[in-house]
Design an enzyme around this catalytic site. Structure first.
Site, short mmCIF file in Angstrom:
data_model
loop_
_atom_site.label_atom_id
_atom_site.label_comp_id
_atom_site.label_asym_id
_atom_site.label_seq_id
_atom_site.Cartn_x
_atom_site.Cartn_y
_atom_site.Cartn_z
N PRO A 164 0.82 -1.21 0.00
CA PRO A 164 0.00 0.00 0.00
C PRO A 164 0.86 1.26 0.00
O PRO A 164 2.10 1.18 0.09
CB PRO A 164 -0.77 -0.11 1.33
CG PRO A 164 0.18 -0.84 2.22
CD PRO A 164 0.89 -1.84 1.34
N MET A 165 0.22 2.40 -0.08
CA MET A 165 0.95 3.67 0.07
C MET A 165 1.61 3.71 1.44
O MET A 165 1.09 3.14 2.42
CB MET A 165 -0.01 4.86 -0.06
CG MET A 165 -0.35 5.20 -1.50
SD MET A 165 -1.51 6.59 -1.62
CE MET A 165 -0.44 7.98 -1.25
N SER A 208 4.25 2.23 2.43
CA SER A 208 4.86 0.98 2.89
C SER A 208 6.36 0.95 2.63
O SER A 208 7.04 0.00 3.03
CB SER A 208 4.18 -0.22 2.24
OG SER A 208 4.36 -0.20 0.84
N GLY A 209 6.89 1.95 1.92
CA GLY A 209 8.34 1.99 1.69
C GLY A 209 8.77 1.45 0.34
O GLY A 209 9.94 1.12 0.14
N LYS A 210 7.85 1.39 -0.62
CA LYS A 210 8.19 0.86 -1.95
C LYS A 210 9.23 1.75 -2.64
O LYS A 210 10.20 1.25 -3.20
CB LYS A 210 6.93 0.76 -2.82
CG LYS A 210 5.85 -0.13 -2.25
CD LYS A 210 4.67 -0.26 -3.18
CE LYS A 210 3.94 1.03 -3.48
NZ LYS A 210 3.33 1.66 -2.27
N GLU A 255 11.29 3.95 -1.27
CA GLU A 255 12.56 3.84 -0.52
C GLU A 255 13.33 2.60 -0.94
O GLU A 255 14.55 2.65 -1.15
CB GLU A 255 12.28 3.72 0.99
CG GLU A 255 11.99 5.01 1.69
CD GLU A 255 11.63 4.78 3.17
OE1 GLU A 255 11.43 5.79 3.85
OE2 GLU A 255 11.54 3.62 3.62
N GLU A 262 5.73 3.59 -9.34
CA GLU A 262 4.28 3.75 -9.60
C GLU A 262 3.87 3.02 -10.88
O GLU A 262 3.14 3.56 -11.73
CB GLU A 262 3.93 5.24 -9.72
CG GLU A 262 4.31 6.08 -8.51
CD GLU A 262 3.41 5.86 -7.28
OE1 GLU A 262 2.56 4.95 -7.28
OE2 GLU A 262 3.61 6.62 -6.31
N CYS A 309 -4.55 1.64 14.37
CA CYS A 309 -4.33 0.69 15.46
C CYS A 309 -2.88 0.23 15.60
O CYS A 309 -2.56 -0.48 16.56
CB CYS A 309 -5.25 -0.52 15.30
SG CYS A 309 -4.71 -1.63 13.98
#
Ligand code: ADP
Ligand code: ZN
Length: 200
Positions: A17-18, A20-22, A24, A89, A148
Site C-alpha cells: 500500500p501507500m 509501505s516503503g516501496k 525507498e 508507480e 491501530c
C-alpha cells in the site's frame, strides 16, 4: 544484445500500500546497482507529479533522479545501453507495461518495478498482479496502520467516489490494516464523511 554478460535478465516487484516503503526500497536497490558501476535509469509515469518532475521522492523524502514518461513504450527508447531499469508507480502505466517488460527481459536487463498491488477499493491494480506472476522476485511491503498500529496492507482513501486514480495528495490517503480499512464507495463512515467535507 546481452548487456549483462553471461547472465540473464530478471524481474523484481516491490508491492504494497501507500507509505509501505516501496519507493525507498526501489531507491536502495538502484543506488546499490549504481555503486557497483552498473548503468541505471529510473522511470516514473508523468501523471505522478507529486513532489518533483525529474526525480522519484519517497514519503520520507529520499530521492533519486528519474525520467518522467507518458507511455510504457517510452522506456524502450531510453534503455538500449542501460543494464538496470527501475520503474516507480508501475500501476499507472497500464497493461502496455507487460510487453515492455518482456522486451527488456529478452534483452537480459534487470527490471525493478514498484507499485500498488491494490487500488483504493481493495481490488488488484492491473498490471501489477500480472507482473507479480511474471517476476523472479516479489517483495510485499506493509505500512503501519494509522488507526491501530498493526501492519497495514491497505490504502484508505479518505474521500468517497471519484476516479480510480487520484494522484499524489498524500493527505487524501492513509495506511490501514484489513480491520480498520473500509471501501469508501460502499460505506462512508463518519470520519470519512467529515474529511470529505474538509478536503473538497
Ligand atoms: P511508498 O512508495 O510505498 O508509498 P515511501 O517509500 O514513499 O512509500 O515512504 C515510506 C515512508 O513513509 C516511511 O519510511 C515513513 O517515513 C513514511 N510513513 C508515513 N506514514 C507511514 C505509515 N503509516 N506507515 C509507515 N510509514 C509511513
Ligand atoms: Zn488497524
Amino acid at each position: 544484445m546481452n548487456i549483462i554478460k553471461n547472465d540473464s535478465g530478471w524481474l523484481e516487484l516491490i508491492v504494497g500500500p501507500m507509505f509501505s516503503g516501496k519507493t525507498e526500497e526501489l531507491i536502495r536497490r538502484v543506488r546499490r546497482a549504481a555503486i557497483a558501476g552498473q548503468s541505471v535509469m529510473v522511470f516514473k509515469p508523468a501523471i505522478d507529479k507529486r513532489y518533483d518532475e525529474i526525480k522519484i521522492v519517497s514519503h520520507s523524502e529520499i530521492h533519486f533522479p528519474s525520467q518522467p514518461i507518458q507511455n510504457a513504450s517510452d522506456i524502450l527508447t531510453y534503455t538500449q545501453n542501460i543494464q538496470v531499469i527501475g520503474i516507480d508507480e508501475g500501476q499507472f502505466l497500464g497493461n502496455p507495461l507487460i510487453d515492455v517488460v518482456n522486451a527488456l527481459l529478452e534483452q537480459h536487463k534487470r527490471v525493478i518495478i514498484a507499485g500498488l498491488d491494490l487500488d483504493y477499493r481493495g481490488i488488484p491494480f492491473e498490471p501489477i498482479p500480472f507482473l507479480m506472476a511474471m517476476a523472479e522476485y516479489v517483495d510485499k511491503f506493509l505500512a503501519i496502520c494509522v488507526r491501530c498500529g498493526n501492519p497495514a496492507s491497505r490504502t484508505q482513501r479518505l474521500v468517497a467516489g471519484g476516479a480510480r486514480v487520484i494522484v499524489g495528495a498524500a493527505e487524501l490517503y492513509e495506511a490501514r490494516c484489513r480491520n480498520c480499512w473500509t471501501n469508501p464507495d460502499e460505506i462512508v463512515p463518519p470520519d470519512i464523511e467529515q474529511k470529505r467535507i474538509d478536503l473538497l
